[in-house]
Design an enzyme around this catalytic site. Sequence first.
Site, mmCIF file in Angstrom:
data_model
loop_
_atom_site.group_PDB
_atom_site.id
_atom_site.type_symbol
_atom_site.label_atom_id
_atom_site.label_comp_id
_atom_site.label_asym_id
_atom_site.label_seq_id
_atom_site.Cartn_x
_atom_site.Cartn_y
_atom_site.Cartn_z
ATOM 1 N N ASP A 1 28.678 -25.988 45.376
ATOM 2 C CA ASP A 1 27.527 -26.583 46.052
ATOM 3 C C ASP A 1 27.857 -27.997 46.551
ATOM 4 O OD1 ASP A 1 24.978 -27.194 46.848
ATOM 5 O OD2 ASP A 1 24.019 -26.662 44.949
ATOM 6 N N ASP B 1 17.138 -24.375 50.287
ATOM 7 C CA ASP B 1 16.662 -23.591 49.143
ATOM 8 C C ASP B 1 15.387 -22.818 49.473
ATOM 9 O OD1 ASP B 1 18.690 -24.984 47.991
ATOM 10 O OD2 ASP B 1 17.558 -25.568 46.212
HETATM 11 C C1 GAL Z 1 20.876 -26.785 45.192
HETATM 12 C C2 GAL Z 1 21.172 -25.327 45.442
HETATM 13 C C3 GAL Z 1 20.357 -24.520 44.449
HETATM 14 C C4 GAL Z 1 20.777 -24.909 43.045
HETATM 15 C C5 GAL Z 1 20.660 -26.413 42.843
HETATM 16 C C6 GAL Z 1 21.254 -26.859 41.525
HETATM 17 O O1 GAL Z 1 21.552 -27.534 46.108
HETATM 18 O O2 GAL Z 1 20.829 -24.992 46.750
HETATM 19 O O3 GAL Z 1 20.527 -23.133 44.680
HETATM 20 O O4 GAL Z 1 22.104 -24.471 42.833
HETATM 21 O O5 GAL Z 1 21.310 -27.116 43.871
HETATM 22 O O6 GAL Z 1 21.128 -28.220 41.326
#
Ligand code: GAL
Length: 531
Positions: A256, A334
């Site tokens: 990520d 998200d």
């Molecule tokens: C976001 C991601 C989510 C989750 C989250 C964790 O950026 O899109 O799916 O993984 O971080 O902090």
Amino acid sequence: MKSRLLLALALGLAWNTLLAADTNAPATPYILTPAAPATPRINGANVFGVRPGSPFLYTIAATGDRPMKFSARNLPRGLKLDAKTGQITGMLKSQGEFIVTLGAKNSLGAAGKIFRIVCGDQIALTPPMGWNSWNCFAHAVSADRVKRAADAMVKSGLINHGWTYINVDDYWENHRSSKDPTLTGPFRDAKGFIVPNVRFPDMKGLADYVHGLGLKIGLYSSPGPWTCGGCAGSWQHEQQDAQTYAKWGFDYLKYDWCSYGDVVSGLVTNVMKVKSSGTPHKTGDEAIHPYQLMGKFLREQKRDIVFSLCQYGMDDVWKWGGSVNGNCWRTTGDIIDLWATTDHKWQGSVTSIGFSQDAAAPFAKPGNWNDPDMLVVGEVGWGKTHPSRLTPDEQYTHISLWCLLAAPLLIGCDMEKFDDFTLNLLSNDEVLAIDQDALGKGATCVINHGDVRIYEKELEDGGRAVGFFNLGAMPVELKFNEFSRLGLAGKQNARDLWRQKDVVAVDTAKDSLPLTIPAHGVLLYKFTAAK
Ligand code: GAL
């Protein structure tokens, strides 16, 4: 009557009739998926990819009464089957394609299926199906909860429909500033290897536990110094981390972007000052580099690790994700469990995300999947769960669309709190087969009229899956006759996949197909040329 006509005129469709029906869709959950028979039925994709030299684990997914005895004819040398559990394990030394006949037998009958094992460069030949901790547990994940999720995947029977991955998201690492003692501790050991937080005392033990159930396990990190939640990321330790994941026995990595934007912007003179999320988006080499690096290190491991890029679609990731060894890539921000959103900057709803995937769709293929984010059905809520705020029809839309798009299917809910509706939604083998189709095409919107969207996906057997969606707040009735726009000719059998029922045989030259699409709902059909 007047309002019905108005709707038909407003949409201006070429279909024979288009009327708003009188009844509203039921708001209470209603189950469409017929119960699986007590006789054996083998489900799941009909192809599986593995690399030479990697440990092999594939569990034959079969519904029907237990005990069951499994068989696998023509299994290549190096693999063996446990006839009781249906788990195929071992290792293949060299590349090749193997056609195996799988069998499942119980006291009531027997079933068979032709299955293709492809030992080569590519894995994830069909979209990964599994569960991820984020949409339910978020910062409150623990090894215990992950084990219980794996148990629930088995107990609920979902494993018998091809669901496989149990993925740990953020918060298995220590946190940069949290006061929570379970998130506080060293980020890395003296040699630079990552140290999990105390909620995850034995990563290898956890992976072994999940594998023992016939499932696979995934993990999460960031190319930046911090994950989006503010835990330790992989920055400057990418190779060590890839080695560690392989050593522990992990099968999937979600990587990520998070704080990496600040690294590229040259802001890392003081790591503690780097923001964890919401950092600048980049293009070209700057966007690609961190994924190239981790993709290379993962590929060097003697273990098949599905590489899932999470950078929200930046720089049209679908155009280059495959070139960095990516197997799937998020195409959006998200998702939240709402039908529509208006006021969120980085979050999307089921409709804003799901119905805007056409640009990425042509890039879907075996081993390379567009990921419009995880499923928001069941008990979701990012640390404080509630039942999904989507209506039953909206949930049918969500699952149908994700299957048509050939999206990775990652359940986001607390699987210990399954209700019958959610479980049935996730265990319709004919619907899941659309997602898992070995041709690997992503559907696009072929007809867009008023509130109606018609999505089509080509299937390996020559058939077409078609989703008739209604984005409107009123049910829509139509007599559909635009078969040529779907590339359908001659006589076609139409099958309703949610109900698992043949609906009608149509002569596309002269017949029309009567359809009633619920408000915010869908009819998911498969068309097959009549013999
Ligand atoms: C976001 C991601 C989510 C989750 C989250 C964790 O950026 O899109 O799916 O993984 O971080 O902090």
